[in-house]
Scaffold this motif. Structure first.
Motif, short mmCIF file in Angstrom:
data_model
loop_
_atom_site.label_atom_id
_atom_site.label_comp_id
_atom_site.label_asym_id
_atom_site.label_seq_id
_atom_site.Cartn_x
_atom_site.Cartn_y
_atom_site.Cartn_z
N ASN A 194 0.76 -1.17 -0.11
CA ASN A 194 0.18 0.00 0.00
C ASN A 194 0.90 1.11 -0.03
O ASN A 194 0.20 2.48 0.09
CB ASN A 194 -0.99 0.05 1.25
CG ASN A 194 -0.21 0.02 2.57
OD1 ASN A 194 0.90 0.42 2.59
ND2 ASN A 194 -1.05 -0.52 3.44
N PHE A 195 2.07 1.21 0.15
CA PHE A 195 3.08 2.55 -0.12
C PHE A 195 3.13 3.26 1.02
O PHE A 195 3.57 4.32 1.05
CB PHE A 195 2.79 3.12 -1.37
CG PHE A 195 2.75 2.27 -2.56
CD1 PHE A 195 3.88 1.61 -3.27
CD2 PHE A 195 1.38 2.01 -3.25
CE1 PHE A 195 3.69 1.00 -4.46
CE2 PHE A 195 1.31 1.34 -4.15
CZ PHE A 195 2.66 0.80 -4.87
N ASP A 196 2.27 3.01 2.17
CA ASP A 196 2.00 3.67 3.34
C ASP A 196 3.27 3.88 4.17
O ASP A 196 3.36 4.74 5.05
CB ASP A 196 0.90 3.58 3.94
CG ASP A 196 -0.42 3.53 3.43
OD1 ASP A 196 -0.40 4.36 2.41
OD2 ASP A 196 -1.39 2.92 3.71
N ASN A 197 4.32 3.01 4.24
CA ASN A 197 5.53 3.03 4.93
C ASN A 197 6.40 4.05 4.20
O ASN A 197 7.37 4.14 5.01
CB ASN A 197 6.00 1.73 5.12
CG ASN A 197 6.47 1.13 3.79
OD1 ASN A 197 5.86 1.10 3.04
ND2 ASN A 197 7.52 0.48 3.93
N LEU A 198 6.44 4.73 3.03
CA LEU A 198 7.26 5.46 2.54
C LEU A 198 6.98 6.72 2.82
O LEU A 198 6.05 7.21 3.30
CB LEU A 198 7.18 5.14 0.90
CG LEU A 198 7.44 3.51 0.53
CD1 LEU A 198 7.29 3.73 -0.97
CD2 LEU A 198 8.60 3.09 0.93
N ALA A 199 7.99 7.80 2.30
CA ALA A 199 7.66 9.13 2.66
C ALA A 199 7.03 9.65 1.52
O ALA A 199 7.58 9.94 0.18
CB ALA A 199 9.39 9.67 2.58
N GLY A 200 5.89 10.02 1.72
CA GLY A 200 4.82 10.54 0.62
C GLY A 200 5.11 11.90 0.22
O GLY A 200 5.39 12.90 1.35
N GLY A 201 5.21 12.39 -0.86
CA GLY A 201 5.44 13.69 -1.51
C GLY A 201 3.77 14.57 -1.44
O GLY A 201 2.91 14.02 -1.22
N ASN A 202 4.00 16.05 -1.40
CA ASN A 202 2.73 16.59 -1.43
C ASN A 202 2.69 17.31 -2.87
O ASN A 202 1.85 18.29 -3.10
CB ASN A 202 2.84 17.71 -0.51
CG ASN A 202 3.94 18.78 -0.33
OD1 ASN A 202 4.80 18.55 -1.59
ND2 ASN A 202 4.01 19.60 0.47
#
Length: 231
Positions: A41-49
């Motif tokens: 689900n990609f939720d453990n990565l540093a998400g950008g804005n």
């Protein structure tokens, strides 16, 4: 060769055991995956804005047997845009896939270290566009090419869940989006940006499982013979 009623039953048993493994590729939905499926689900990565920020996704999920390759432009974890998907995906991140920058871009490639029989995900792309899945085997031969259109309209975007099944085993899945209306916008033909989330995987059965299925079918045959010829 004349088949008895019992012989027909044995053949039917073989068909029931192996029928699922002999089917060709087909499009599937979220409900077609079992509870044992793997979800990324990609939720453990540093998400950008923004579309140009966020952790670039490549081999962070190698332990789960999945590598992401975006040949022309980076695919990034993103949290600011993910709320636009209304179909029940996990928060906060999704994978934003940049497919073009005024020109053509190659599809996002999802590579698997072990064969998968089912692969699916939530997606979001532009209105009047589709999401396209091309499945490959270990020899890079095309198994199937499927297209899906979104079922939920949100501003200028479409979204939904799509997946693909192939009993031969998927080792690579290419994902891209293209306009479905040749006149939208202004004759646009190159690939469109899109997003995916909750990549869901169902691994192909181990050879031992198939062996046990064969043993089960053989046991049925032996039992039938004993009933016909009791000692």
């Amino acid at each position: 060769m004349k088949l008895t009623k019992g012989g027909i039953c044995v053949i039917a048993a073989f068909a029931a055991v192996f029928g699922a493994f002999s089917a060709l590729a087909t499009q599937i939905g979220q409900g077609d995956f079992s509870s044992s499926a793997t979800v990324i689900n990609f939720d453990n990565l540093a998400g950008g804005n923004s579309i140009s920020t966020g952790e670039i996704v490549t081999n962070q999920y190698a332990a789960e047997g999945v590598i992401f390759n975006d040949p022309n432009y980076p695919a990034r974890a993103n949290f600011s845009l993910s709320s636009q998907i209304l179909t029940g995906h996990s928060q906060p991140n999704f994978l934003f896939v940049l497919q073009h920058d005024g020109g053509s871009g190659q599809p996002l490639q999802i590579l698997f270290t072990t064969a998968q029989t089912e692969v699916g995900f939530f997606f979001l792309t532009s209105t009047f566009s589709d999401i396209e899945l091309t499945a490959y085997d270990a020899g890079n031969n095309v198994l199937e090419h499927d297209t899906a259109v979104g079922t939920h309209l949100y501003t200028d975007q479409i979204q939904g869940f799509t997946g693909i099944f192939n009993s031969q085993g998927i080792m690579r899945l290419d994902v891209e989006s293209h306009p479905t209306d040749p006149g939208y916008p202004l004759g646009l033909t190159y690939p469109l940006n899109f997003s995916i989330d909750d990549l869901t995987l169902q691994a192909a059965p181990e050879p031992s499982v198939l062996g046990l299925a064969g043993i089960g079918a053989a046991a049925l045959m032996i039992l039938h013979r004993r009933k016909r010829n009791p000692s």
